[in-house]
Write a protein that holds these residues in place. Structure first.
Motif, short mmCIF file in Angstrom:
data_model
loop_
_atom_site.label_atom_id
_atom_site.label_comp_id
_atom_site.label_asym_id
_atom_site.label_seq_id
_atom_site.Cartn_x
_atom_site.Cartn_y
_atom_site.Cartn_z
N HIS A 31 0.85 -1.20 0.00
CA HIS A 31 0.00 0.00 0.00
C HIS A 31 0.89 1.25 0.00
N GLY A 32 1.96 1.17 -0.78
CA GLY A 32 2.89 2.30 -0.87
C GLY A 32 3.72 2.40 0.39
N ASN A 33 3.04 2.78 1.39
CA ASN A 33 3.71 2.98 2.64
C ASN A 33 3.72 1.68 3.45
N LEU A 34 2.52 1.23 3.75
CA LEU A 34 2.37 -0.01 4.52
C LEU A 34 2.44 -1.22 3.59
N ILE A 35 3.13 -2.26 4.06
CA ILE A 35 3.12 -3.52 3.30
C ILE A 35 2.43 -4.57 4.18
N PHE A 36 1.53 -5.31 3.57
CA PHE A 36 0.89 -6.41 4.29
C PHE A 36 1.32 -7.73 3.67
N ILE A 37 1.66 -8.66 4.53
CA ILE A 37 2.04 -10.00 4.06
C ILE A 37 1.09 -10.99 4.72
N ASP A 38 0.53 -11.89 3.93
CA ASP A 38 -0.14 -13.05 4.53
C ASP A 38 0.93 -14.12 4.67
N LEU A 39 1.22 -14.47 5.90
CA LEU A 39 2.25 -15.48 6.15
C LEU A 39 1.56 -16.82 6.35
N ARG A 40 2.00 -17.83 5.57
CA ARG A 40 1.37 -19.15 5.65
C ARG A 40 2.34 -20.15 6.24
N ASP A 41 1.85 -20.97 7.17
CA ASP A 41 2.63 -22.13 7.60
C ASP A 41 1.68 -23.31 7.71
N VAL A 42 2.17 -24.38 8.29
CA VAL A 42 1.37 -25.61 8.30
C VAL A 42 0.00 -25.40 8.95
N SER A 43 -0.08 -24.42 9.87
CA SER A 43 -1.31 -24.29 10.65
C SER A 43 -2.35 -23.39 9.98
N ALA A 49 2.02 -6.84 9.30
CA ALA A 49 1.96 -5.45 8.83
C ALA A 49 3.36 -4.88 8.98
N ILE A 50 3.86 -4.26 7.91
CA ILE A 50 5.22 -3.73 7.95
C ILE A 50 5.13 -2.22 7.71
N ASN A 51 5.48 -1.48 8.72
CA ASN A 51 5.33 -0.03 8.68
C ASN A 51 6.72 0.62 8.67
N PRO A 52 7.05 1.39 7.61
CA PRO A 52 8.40 1.94 7.50
C PRO A 52 8.72 2.90 8.64
N GLU A 53 7.65 3.49 9.21
CA GLU A 53 7.93 4.42 10.30
C GLU A 53 8.36 3.69 11.56
N ILE A 54 7.96 2.44 11.68
CA ILE A 54 8.34 1.69 12.88
C ILE A 54 9.73 1.07 12.68
N LYS A 55 9.88 0.31 11.58
CA LYS A 55 11.17 -0.36 11.34
C LYS A 55 11.55 -0.22 9.86
N PRO A 56 12.33 0.77 9.52
CA PRO A 56 12.69 0.96 8.11
C PRO A 56 13.40 -0.26 7.53
N ASP A 57 14.24 -0.95 8.32
CA ASP A 57 14.97 -2.12 7.79
C ASP A 57 14.01 -3.22 7.36
N ALA A 58 13.06 -3.47 8.26
CA ALA A 58 12.08 -4.53 7.97
C ALA A 58 11.29 -4.15 6.72
N HIS A 59 10.96 -2.87 6.61
CA HIS A 59 10.18 -2.43 5.45
C HIS A 59 10.96 -2.63 4.16
N GLN A 60 12.26 -2.39 4.25
CA GLN A 60 13.09 -2.57 3.05
C GLN A 60 13.06 -4.03 2.59
N ILE A 61 13.18 -4.95 3.53
CA ILE A 61 13.12 -6.38 3.17
C ILE A 61 11.71 -6.71 2.68
N GLY A 62 10.73 -6.16 3.39
CA GLY A 62 9.34 -6.41 3.00
C GLY A 62 9.07 -6.04 1.56
N SER A 63 9.74 -5.01 1.09
CA SER A 63 9.44 -4.56 -0.27
C SER A 63 10.05 -5.48 -1.34
N VAL A 64 10.99 -6.33 -0.98
CA VAL A 64 11.52 -7.25 -2.01
C VAL A 64 10.88 -8.63 -1.93
#
Ligand code: ASP
Length: 600
Positions: A31-43, A49-64
């Motif tokens: 969503h430009g700013n916010l990235i949402f990931i649906d994370l799937r595992d066996v369960s 939710a990845i917010n660049p204002e909270i953790k820019p590093d995480a957001h950078q990884i989230g965008s790739v």
């Protein structure tokens, strides 16, 4: 572990806490700013939710990140903002605010989207089975299979059964199919056969004094693959000493009711299980695996039509055949095209067709019927009295459609069985919430193999004839009944078994009736006859097809959906690419020369 929780375990109790999760990127929404990931595992699935204002590093990884990347994420469990909850997900009011994301593994764009709702060509699914199995539905099927097998083991263990595993490289043990053969390197020109079932081995275990045996057994039959058949499949194989039919059937009833109650508490089990003699099943339903969730029973109407001038009926009756019929309620207004479809269905079973009688006026009782309301190619040869009798015997009323098949019982049974199932389906008479089990008993011991002009076993050659029918083996083997029983569920055969022969002489007689010479008997089955000469207990057993049963429990239409790595309809394993050519060196070691002409 690389994770502290499974996705589906993240709930309101963890609000505010830090969790570490690991799994696959099911979907990514930027969503430009916010990235949402649906994370799937066996369960299941949880939203990150990845917010660049909270953790820019995480957001950078989230965008790739891309679909199917494998990631590890640490973050805080929070409530989703008002209005963004997803009621379709069990974790739909929760999200994890990502603080640290690690890519554990990258993924190419998969050949299909990993989602239950997306239809994908089956051969592509099988080629990439490991991706296909990532889908929730397929995972659920694997888990159901596991639960069924676990229940079987627990139940049989509690009843004093011992699980014994038997070899895969053996000598042919016939169940009526072609064998899969394995060439021997050490014994040039000789072959092992893969077991069509562990039948002979479990009987030898009875001679050995094991008394209560079971096994989750792989069986191999080289047959043409169909929706509910596979070249290799899994059976629950059971054998018991000192038992009669009822003992085996009662055990199976308790086991299967228990499994259904534990895995599908939502369905109704018809209890006690219905019992039907083979002849009655064939007469009323045209099948030895009838679906008893609905009626539409077959009735013999030969007497009503005797003396008719209608050519088809007349010829069949004078040749000793019968006219049998079912009624399709409310289908009296079927169009020509719909009637033609029914003809096609009848013909696909080998019948010449089906004679249809359409009754126009809805609701009119048999008394009030008049010939003008009756439409059929046979109408001008029929009297209203005959129609009324047909309507009465079939329990029909105006507005219904009568379907009549003429011929030998084999022909009419096959046609009416298929039409009955078709009409039940069209008329929505099939209740998916009922599990109607039925034991079929009193099978003939043999059937006539017309092509080879000999007797063949209805079940397999180890099935005992009924005690009182033993004298028939001498002069009327076709009249003998076997101590054979099948278990049928909703129109599918899911188990079959019998009380066995445990006397060498009787076993030899049966093999002789099956047109084996004494030399062949000694060569192929000498070990069984010999074993029986050292004190064999009376014994019997059954084997249930696990794949088919799990298919029904999972409401799937094909057993391939409940087998982790099935073969396709061409008997190929598309993930591994089997069968495959081997090297010349391997062939040489196995003393095999390939006939090149047959290779396409
Ligand atoms: N061996 C049989 C089968 O595979 C089952 C049995 O008779 O126990 O059908």
């Amino acid at each position: 572990m690389l994770k502290t929780h499974n996705a589906a375990d993240v709930d309101r109790n963890l609000l505010g806490q830090s969790v570490t999760l690991a799994g696959w990127v099911d979907r990514r929404r930027d969503h430009g700013n916010l990235i949402f990931i649906d994370l799937r595992d066996v369960s299941g699935i949880i939203q990150l939710a990845i917010n660049p204002e909270i953790k820019p590093d995480a957001h950078q990884i989230g965008s790739v990140l891309r679909n199917e990347f494998v990631i590890q994420v640490t973050g805080k469990v929070s409530l989703r903002p008002e209005g963004t909850q997803n009621p379709k997900l069990p974790t739909g009011d929760i999200e994890v605010i990502a603080e640290e994301i690690k890519i554990l593994s990258k993924a190419k764009t998969p050949p299909f989207y990993i989602n239950d709702e997306v239809e994908v060509d089956e051969n592509i699914r099988l080629r990439y089975r490991y991706l296909d199995l990532r889908r929730q539905r397929m995972k659920r099927n694997i888990v159901t299979r596991h639960k069924v097998i676990r229940y079987m083991r627990g139940f049989l263990d509690s009843q004093g059964f011992v699980e014994v595993d038997t070899p895969i490289l053996i000598k042919s043990t016939p169940e009526g199919a072609r064998d899969y053969l394995v060439p021997s390197r050490i014994h040039p020109g000789k072959f092992y056969a893969l077991p069509q079932s562990p039948q002979q081995m479990k009987q030898l275990l009875m001679v050995a004094g094991v008394e209560k045996y079971y096994q989750i057994a792989k069986c191999f039959r080289d047959e043409d693959t169909r929706a509910d058949r596979q070249p290799e499949f899994t059976q629950l194989d059971i054998e018991m000493s000192f038992v009669e039919e009822e003992d085996v059937m009662n055990l199976v009833e308790e086991l299967f009711s228990g499994i259904v109650a534990s895995i599908r508490p939502d369905v109704d089990i018809v209890a006690p299980f219905t019992r039907l003699a083979y002849a009655e099943a064939m007469e009323r339903f045209g099948s030895d695996k009838p679906d008893l969730r609905y009626g539409l029973e077959i009735k013999d109407v030969t007497d009503i039509l005797s003396g008719t001038d209608f050519g088809i009926f007349k010829n069949v009756i004078s040749a000793g055949g019968r006219i049998r019929a079912i009624v399709a309620p409310g289908c009296g207004n079927y169009s020509r095209r719909e009637l033609e479809e029914l003809q096609g269905i009848a013909r696909s079973t080998g019948a010449g067709g089906v004679v249809t009688i359409s009754l126009d006026k809805p609701g009119v009782s048999s008394d009030e019927l008049v010939m003008e309301d009756v439409h059929s190619i046979a109408a001008k040869y029929l009297q209203i009295g005959q129609i009324k009798q047909l309507v009465e015997i079939l329990g029909a009323v105006g507005g219904d459609l009568l379907l009549l098949a003429a011929g030998d019982d084999d022909v009419t049974s096959a046609a009416l069985d298929k039409l009955r199932r078709e009409m039940a389906h069209r008329l929505k008479l099939v209740n998916d919430n009922i599990f109607h089990f039925c034991f079929i008993t009193d099978f003939p011991l043999f059937y006539r193999d017309v092509e080879h002009n000999r007797w063949d076993s209805m079940h397999h050659p180890f099935t005992s004839p009924r005690e009182e029918d033993k004298p028939l083996l001498a002069d009327n083997p076709g009249g003998a009944h076997g101590r054979h029983y099948d278990l049928v569920l909703n129109g599918y055969e899911i188990a079959g078994g019998s009380i066995r022969i445990h006397e060498a002489d009787l076993q030899r007689t049966v093999f002789q009736l099956l047109a084996y010479t004494n030399e062949q008997i000694d060569e192929r089955f000498g070990h069984m006859l010999e074993a029986f000469s050292y004190g064999a207990p009376p014994h019997g057993g059954i084997a249930a097809g696990i794949d088919r049963f799990v298919m029904l429990l999972c409401e799937e239409a094909s057993i391939r959906e409940v087998i982790p790595f099935p073969k396709n309809q061409n008997a190929q394993d598309l993930t591994f690419g089997a069968p495959d050519f081997v090297t010349d060196e391997q062939l040489e070691e196995l003393h095999i020369i390939i006939n090149d002409k047959e290779i396409t």
